[in-house]
Structures are given as structure tokens and as C-alpha cells.
Design a protein around this motif. Structure first.
Motif, PDB file in Angstrom:
ATOM      1  N   ASP A   1       0.829  -1.200   0.000  1.00 30.41           N
ATOM      2  CA  ASP A   1       0.000   0.000   0.000  1.00 30.41           C
ATOM      3  C   ASP A   1       0.866   1.254   0.000  1.00 30.41           C
ATOM      4  O   ASP A   1       0.382   2.355   0.204  1.00 30.41           O
ATOM      5  CB  ASP A   1      -0.955   0.007   1.196  1.00 30.41           C
TER       6      ASP A   1
ATOM      7  N   LYS B   1     -13.292   0.939  -4.804  1.00 32.88           N
ATOM      8  CA  LYS B   1     -13.401   2.207  -4.090  1.00 32.88           C
ATOM      9  C   LYS B   1     -12.653   2.185  -2.764  1.00 32.88           C
ATOM     10  O   LYS B   1     -11.946   3.126  -2.434  1.00 32.88           O
ATOM     11  CB  LYS B   1     -14.864   2.568  -3.870  1.00 32.88           C
ATOM     12  N   GLU B   2     -12.811   1.084  -2.003  1.00 29.73           N
ATOM     13  CA  GLU B   2     -12.142   1.018  -0.701  1.00 29.73           C
ATOM     14  C   GLU B   2     -10.625   1.065  -0.865  1.00 29.73           C
ATOM     15  O   GLU B   2      -9.930   1.728  -0.113  1.00 29.73           O
ATOM     16  CB  GLU B   2     -12.531  -0.262   0.045  1.00 29.73           C
TER      17      GLU B   2
ATOM     18  N   ALA C   1      -8.975   2.361  -3.454  1.00 27.31           N
ATOM     19  CA  ALA C   1      -8.625   3.697  -3.936  1.00 27.31           C
ATOM     20  C   ALA C   1      -8.594   4.696  -2.785  1.00 27.31           C
ATOM     21  O   ALA C   1      -7.686   5.531  -2.703  1.00 27.31           O
ATOM     22  CB  ALA C   1      -9.607   4.139  -5.013  1.00 27.31           C
ATOM     23  N   ASP C   2      -9.573   4.626  -1.890  1.00 30.88           N
ATOM     24  CA  ASP C   2      -9.604   5.537  -0.747  1.00 30.88           C
ATOM     25  C   ASP C   2      -8.382   5.347   0.144  1.00 30.88           C
ATOM     26  O   ASP C   2      -7.739   6.306   0.563  1.00 30.88           O
ATOM     27  CB  ASP C   2     -10.877   5.330   0.070  1.00 30.88           C
ATOM     28  N   LYS C   3      -8.054   4.099   0.429  1.00 27.65           N
ATOM     29  CA  LYS C   3      -6.927   3.836   1.318  1.00 27.65           C
ATOM     30  C   LYS C   3      -5.589   4.146   0.646  1.00 27.65           C
ATOM     31  O   LYS C   3      -4.666   4.625   1.292  1.00 27.65           O
ATOM     32  CB  LYS C   3      -6.981   2.396   1.818  1.00 27.65           C
TER      33      LYS C   3
ATOM     34  N   GLY D   1      -5.279   6.482  -1.573  1.00 26.03           N
ATOM     35  CA  GLY D   1      -5.262   7.945  -1.574  1.00 26.03           C
ATOM     36  C   GLY D   1      -4.741   8.501  -0.261  1.00 26.03           C
ATOM     37  O   GLY D   1      -3.992   9.473  -0.235  1.00 26.03           O
ATOM     38  N   MET D   2      -5.140   7.874   0.853  1.00 24.96           N
ATOM     39  CA  MET D   2      -4.621   8.301   2.159  1.00 24.96           C
ATOM     40  C   MET D   2      -3.113   8.100   2.230  1.00 24.96           C
ATOM     41  O   MET D   2      -2.396   8.942   2.763  1.00 24.96           O
ATOM     42  CB  MET D   2      -5.316   7.531   3.286  1.00 24.96           C
TER      43      MET D   2
ATOM     44  N   ARG E   1      -1.423  10.869   0.202  1.00 24.55           N
ATOM     45  CA  ARG E   1      -1.394  12.140   0.932  1.00 24.55           C
ATOM     46  C   ARG E   1      -0.363  12.095   2.059  1.00 24.55           C
ATOM     47  O   ARG E   1       0.341  13.075   2.297  1.00 24.55           O
ATOM     48  CB  ARG E   1      -2.784  12.455   1.484  1.00 24.55           C
TER      49      ARG E   1
ATOM     50  N   ALA F   1      -9.396  10.589  -9.701  1.00 27.22           N
ATOM     51  CA  ALA F   1     -10.126   9.438 -10.239  1.00 27.22           C
ATOM     52  C   ALA F   1     -10.800   9.771 -11.557  1.00 27.22           C
ATOM     53  O   ALA F   1     -10.860   8.959 -12.463  1.00 27.22           O
ATOM     54  CB  ALA F   1     -11.157   8.961  -9.224  1.00 27.22           C
TER      55      ALA F   1
END
Length: 157
Positions: free
Chosen positions: A80, A130-131, A133-135, A137-138, A141, A150
Motif C-alpha cells: 500500500d 473504491k475502498e 482507492a480511498d486507502k 489515496g490516504m 497524501r 479518479a
């Protein structure tokens, strides 16, 4: 208490007990079949639990895929960006499975290795669950990595 009221009371008690048993059975079935998504760093922090069945999401690490000749046993690492988790899988991998691509594996931990029962790979060049991609993305950042939005990949087509 007269016999009619007693019979009604017994029926009401029986219905309440039956509803409680049915609710308990449904809750137990849902609990057994639910699989939360975790990234490798969350698993290494102990958030997934020892014997729990869960989904591991991330990217297949570069130069990590290995398959024994003449066997369906495959090993690779999922990353990740912060951590990597070794994964073992026995079976036919999806056609779109490859290194540096998004993957979601469902299974359990055995020691320090995630043993997958099912592997899901992305279905085209723009898709990521989605899950995941969200993680991811974190993680981007956190490490100040510029990642395309996206919708940017879709607009480029």
C-alpha cells in the motif's frame, strides 16, 4: 387468568422467542460471511485480528510474483506504499492479474503470511475498488505523492 388469555400469552411468548432465535441466527450468519478490507499496513498494526477472514487490498509489488513450475501455487506481495504483505494463493489467477496492478485478496492470516482463498484483479486500466482507492489515496497524501484524480483518467479518453 382465564384459559383464553393464558393461550394468547403463550402465543405471544412463543412468537417473541422465535423472533429472537431468528434474529440471532441471521446475525451469526452475517458475522461469519462479512469480510472487511484492510491494507498491508493496517494488518501489520494488528487491526485485522488473528483468525478473522478479511480482504487484503493494494497493489501487487513489482518483481514479487512467483509461481512454481507445473503448479497452481503462487506467491506475491501486496503493498500500500507503507508496508508489504506476503500472499500465498493456490488456484487459477484472474487473466488481468499482474505486478503493479490493483488486487483484492480474500482469506486469512497464517503466521506472517496471508493465505488467499480468492483473488480479484481490476477489470480495466482505470478501475480500482473504491475502498482500495480511498486507502491508497490516504497513503499518497501521507507521503506527499501526486496521484491523478479518479475522474482525470476517464476525461483523458
Amino acid at each position: 387468568m382465564n384459559p383464553v388469555r393464558r393461550r394468547r400469552l403463550l402465543w405471544v411468548i412463543a412468537l417473541v422467542v422465535a423472533a429472537g432465535i431468528a434474529t440471532t441466527l441471521v446475525a451469526m450468519a452475517l458475522q461469519r460471511n462479512i469480510a472487511y478490507l484492510y491494507t498491508p499496513s493496517e494488518v501489520l498494526r494488528g487491526e485485522a485480528g488473528e483468525q478473522a477472514r478479511f480482504r487484503l487490498g493494494g497493489m501487487v509489488a513489482a518483481d514479487s510474483f512467483k509461481r512454481a513450475p507445473g503448479s497452481l501455487d503462487a506467491t506475491f506481495r501486496v503493498t500500500d506504499g507503507d508496508a508489504q504483505m506476503p500472499v500465498k494463493y493456490t488456484g487459477i489467477l484472474p487473466d488481468l492479474f499482474r505486478e503493479k496492478q490493483a488486487v483484492v485478496a480474500t482469506g486469512r492470516m497464517q503466521g506472517d503470511v496471508f493465505v488467499a482463498e480468492e483473488i480479484l484483479a481490476k477489470h480495466d486500466e482505470n478501475y480500482m475498488p473504491k475502498e482500495v482507492a480511498d486507502k491508497m489515496g490516504m497513503a499518497h497524501r501521507k507521503h506527499d505523492v501526486n496521484a491523478p484524480a479518479a475522474g482525470a483518467a476517464k476525461e483523458a479518453k
